[in-house]
Design a protein around this motif. Structure first.
Motif, mmCIF file in Angstrom:
data_model
loop_
_atom_site.group_PDB
_atom_site.id
_atom_site.type_symbol
_atom_site.label_atom_id
_atom_site.label_comp_id
_atom_site.label_asym_id
_atom_site.label_seq_id
_atom_site.Cartn_x
_atom_site.Cartn_y
_atom_site.Cartn_z
ATOM 1 N N ILE A 190 76.384 48.583 37.608
ATOM 2 C CA ILE A 190 75.222 49.039 36.842
ATOM 3 C C ILE A 190 75.424 48.718 35.363
ATOM 4 C CG2 ILE A 190 76.219 51.372 36.975
ATOM 5 C CD1 ILE A 190 73.422 52.497 36.475
ATOM 6 N N ASP A 191 74.540 47.884 34.833
ATOM 7 C CA ASP A 191 74.530 47.574 33.400
ATOM 8 C C ASP A 191 73.662 48.611 32.691
ATOM 9 O OD1 ASP A 191 76.083 45.354 33.841
ATOM 10 O OD2 ASP A 191 74.403 43.945 33.816
ATOM 11 N N ILE A 192 74.202 49.217 31.638
ATOM 12 C CA ILE A 192 73.536 50.340 30.980
ATOM 13 C C ILE A 192 73.412 50.072 29.485
ATOM 14 C CG2 ILE A 192 73.592 52.843 30.585
ATOM 15 C CD1 ILE A 192 75.764 52.897 32.862
ATOM 16 N N ARG A 193 72.273 50.428 28.938
ATOM 17 C CA ARG A 193 72.121 50.476 27.478
ATOM 18 C C ARG A 193 71.243 51.673 27.134
ATOM 19 N NH1 ARG A 193 67.375 47.719 25.541
ATOM 20 N NH2 ARG A 193 66.158 46.870 27.284
ATOM 21 N N LYS A 249 65.786 56.345 25.172
ATOM 22 C CA LYS A 249 65.586 55.792 26.506
ATOM 23 C C LYS A 249 66.912 55.261 27.044
ATOM 24 C CE LYS A 249 60.973 55.744 27.288
ATOM 25 N NZ LYS A 249 60.338 56.302 28.502
ATOM 26 N N VAL A 250 67.108 55.458 28.344
ATOM 27 C CA VAL A 250 68.268 54.901 29.046
ATOM 28 C C VAL A 250 67.763 53.770 29.930
ATOM 29 C CG1 VAL A 250 70.181 55.387 30.597
ATOM 30 C CG2 VAL A 250 69.367 57.165 29.038
ATOM 31 N N TYR A 251 68.229 52.559 29.672
ATOM 32 C CA TYR A 251 67.845 51.384 30.457
ATOM 33 C C TYR A 251 69.036 50.979 31.321
ATOM 34 C CZ TYR A 251 64.222 51.028 26.836
ATOM 35 O OH TYR A 251 63.185 51.289 25.977
ATOM 36 N N PHE A 252 68.786 50.678 32.594
ATOM 37 C CA PHE A 252 69.902 50.226 33.421
ATOM 38 C C PHE A 252 69.426 49.317 34.549
ATOM 39 C CE2 PHE A 252 68.636 54.237 35.356
ATOM 40 C CZ PHE A 252 68.716 54.007 36.724
ATOM 41 N N THR A 253 70.348 48.464 34.985
ATOM 42 C CA THR A 253 70.098 47.515 36.063
ATOM 43 C C THR A 253 71.167 47.687 37.121
ATOM 44 O OG1 THR A 253 69.194 45.923 34.467
ATOM 45 C CG2 THR A 253 69.790 45.081 36.647
ATOM 46 N N VAL A 254 70.743 47.872 38.360
ATOM 47 C CA VAL A 254 71.655 48.025 39.494
ATOM 48 C C VAL A 254 71.694 46.713 40.268
ATOM 49 C CG1 VAL A 254 72.097 49.272 41.648
ATOM 50 C CG2 VAL A 254 71.192 50.502 39.660
ATOM 51 N N TYR A 255 72.907 46.229 40.558
ATOM 52 C CA TYR A 255 73.040 44.947 41.236
ATOM 53 C C TYR A 255 74.404 44.844 41.910
ATOM 54 C CZ TYR A 255 75.970 43.724 37.236
ATOM 55 O OH TYR A 255 76.953 43.710 36.294
ATOM 56 N N LYS A 256 74.520 43.879 42.785
ATOM 57 C CA LYS A 256 75.795 43.461 43.367
ATOM 58 C C LYS A 256 75.690 41.982 43.643
ATOM 59 C CE LYS A 256 79.988 44.532 44.692
ATOM 60 N NZ LYS A 256 80.946 45.092 43.709
ATOM 61 N N GLU A 257 76.604 41.215 43.078
ATOM 62 C CA GLU A 257 76.525 39.761 43.167
ATOM 63 C C GLU A 257 76.439 39.307 44.620
ATOM 64 O OE1 GLU A 257 78.831 35.828 41.393
ATOM 65 O OE2 GLU A 257 79.630 37.842 41.059
ATOM 66 N N ASN A 258 75.451 38.433 44.875
ATOM 67 C CA ASN A 258 75.210 37.847 46.205
ATOM 68 C C ASN A 258 74.803 38.874 47.257
ATOM 69 O OD1 ASN A 258 76.011 35.267 45.222
ATOM 70 N ND2 ASN A 258 78.169 35.783 45.622
ATOM 71 N N ASP A 303 65.309 45.073 39.380
ATOM 72 C CA ASP A 303 64.841 44.920 38.008
ATOM 73 C C ASP A 303 65.329 46.105 37.167
ATOM 74 O OD1 ASP A 303 63.488 42.597 38.656
ATOM 75 O OD2 ASP A 303 61.593 43.637 39.048
ATOM 76 N N GLU A 304 65.378 45.899 35.871
ATOM 77 C CA GLU A 304 65.790 46.967 34.971
ATOM 78 C C GLU A 304 64.779 48.114 35.022
ATOM 79 O OE1 GLU A 304 67.578 46.724 30.636
ATOM 80 O OE2 GLU A 304 65.380 46.743 30.507
ATOM 81 N N VAL A 305 65.287 49.334 35.057
ATOM 82 C CA VAL A 305 64.448 50.530 35.018
ATOM 83 C C VAL A 305 64.898 51.381 33.832
ATOM 84 C CG1 VAL A 305 64.001 50.517 37.498
ATOM 85 C CG2 VAL A 305 65.985 51.762 36.614
ATOM 86 N N ASN A 306 64.135 52.427 33.539
ATOM 87 C CA ASN A 306 64.514 53.291 32.421
ATOM 88 C C ASN A 306 64.087 54.720 32.683
ATOM 89 O OD1 ASN A 306 61.862 53.956 30.800
ATOM 90 N ND2 ASN A 306 61.725 51.768 31.305
ATOM 91 N N CYS A 307 64.702 55.636 31.947
ATOM 92 C CA CYS A 307 64.332 57.046 32.004
ATOM 93 C C CYS A 307 64.573 57.656 30.631
ATOM 94 C CB CYS A 307 65.101 57.795 33.090
ATOM 95 S SG CYS A 307 66.889 57.631 33.003
ATOM 96 N N ASP A 308 64.021 58.832 30.419
ATOM 97 C CA ASP A 308 64.097 59.477 29.113
ATOM 98 C C ASP A 308 65.431 60.185 28.910
ATOM 99 O OD1 ASP A 308 61.511 58.756 28.279
ATOM 100 O OD2 ASP A 308 60.636 60.433 29.374
#
Length: 262
Positions: A63-66, A119-128, A133-138
């Motif tokens: 999970i990539d977070i910003r 805002k908290v933006y994050f992307t959930v993924y696992k290669e291959n 898509d990136e989502v966000n919450c307050d």
């Protein structure tokens, strides 16, 4: 043979339960939220994963977070790895019981900024395997904010209190001042002054002095009066009546005490 059959039956049932770890079966990302955990002094990003039948499951993902506050400051950027150990059942009044991942971020990893909201933006993924898509919450009233700095004029400071004829009714000596910056919900600055009435009597009912607050650019952002009631000569006082709202985290202020002027 009966014991072996029962064991394989149990394994088969677990695979069908939907909570086994398998990123290849993930179809849906759902129920994401963000909160501060006071007891552990960290933050949690919650999210759920489900298969095509909307059955909850766990999966090893990244999970990539910003995190960006309302002043546009990026106070956190990072990547966390999520394993099956990070999933559990959580209950809330709004959503009931849910099977969710809990990604924790220590409070020390999030930089202090100029706003507690964002805002908290994050992307959930696992290669291959899976990519959402990136989502966000307050993030509401929970992000760390910077302290303010307040400087005062040199003490002691003697301030005259005038009577109606313009003469000196009393003298107030300010011997010190301190401040407290309260960061909870709506930031506010509290000023406490200490001193002594060095001359005059208490017949007037109260002595009045004034204050002004300037920001680092020299603009006056607040002003008012301080009322010191029923002081006789020689009485010492400690007054904490000055509370200033709408202060800006990270700002440097100058607090000045002045003789009251009508």
């Amino acid at each position: 043979m009966k014991r072996i059959f029962l064991m394989w039956g149990l394994v088969f049932a677990l695979l069908l339960s939907g909570c086994g770890s398998s990123s290849s079966r993930v179809e849906t990302l759902k129920s994401w939220s963000f909160q501060y955990n006071e007891g552990t002094n960290d933050y949690s990003i919650f999210f759920g994963l489900a298969d095509k039948n909307d059955k909850p499951l766990s999966a090893d993902v990244d999970i990539d977070i910003r995190i960006v506050n309302d002043e546009g400051e990026a106070v956190y950027t990072g990547t966390k790895s999520v394993s099956s150990d990070d999933y559990s059942y959580y209950t809330s009044q709004a959503a009931g019981e849910q099977y969710l991942a809990n990604v924790r971020i220590p409070a020390a990893e999030i930089a202090a900024g100029k706003s507690a909201n964002g805002k908290v933006y994050f992307t959930v993924y696992k290669e291959n395997a899976v990519q959402f898509d990136e989502v966000n919450c307050d993030a509401l009233y929970c992000l760390p904010i910077e302290d303010v700095q307040v400087t005062f004029d040199p003490f002691p400071l003697d301030l005259k209190v005038r009577d109606y004829m313009g003469g000196t009714a009393s003298v107030i000596q300010i011997q010190g001042a301190d401040y407290k910056f309260d960061k909870d919900y709506l930031p506010q600055l509290s000023i406490t002054i200490t001193g002594e009435k060095t001359s005059g009597n208490s017949n007037s009912g109260y002595d009045m002095i004034s204050y002004k607050l300037y920001d680092s650019a020299g603009y006056m952002v607040d002003s008012g009066n301080i009322y010191l009631s029923s002081l006789s000569a020689g009485d010492r006082f400690k007054d904490d009546s000055v509370v200033i709202y709408d202060v800006i985290p990270g700002e440097s202020y100058t607090f000045q005490l002045l003789e009251y002027s009508q």
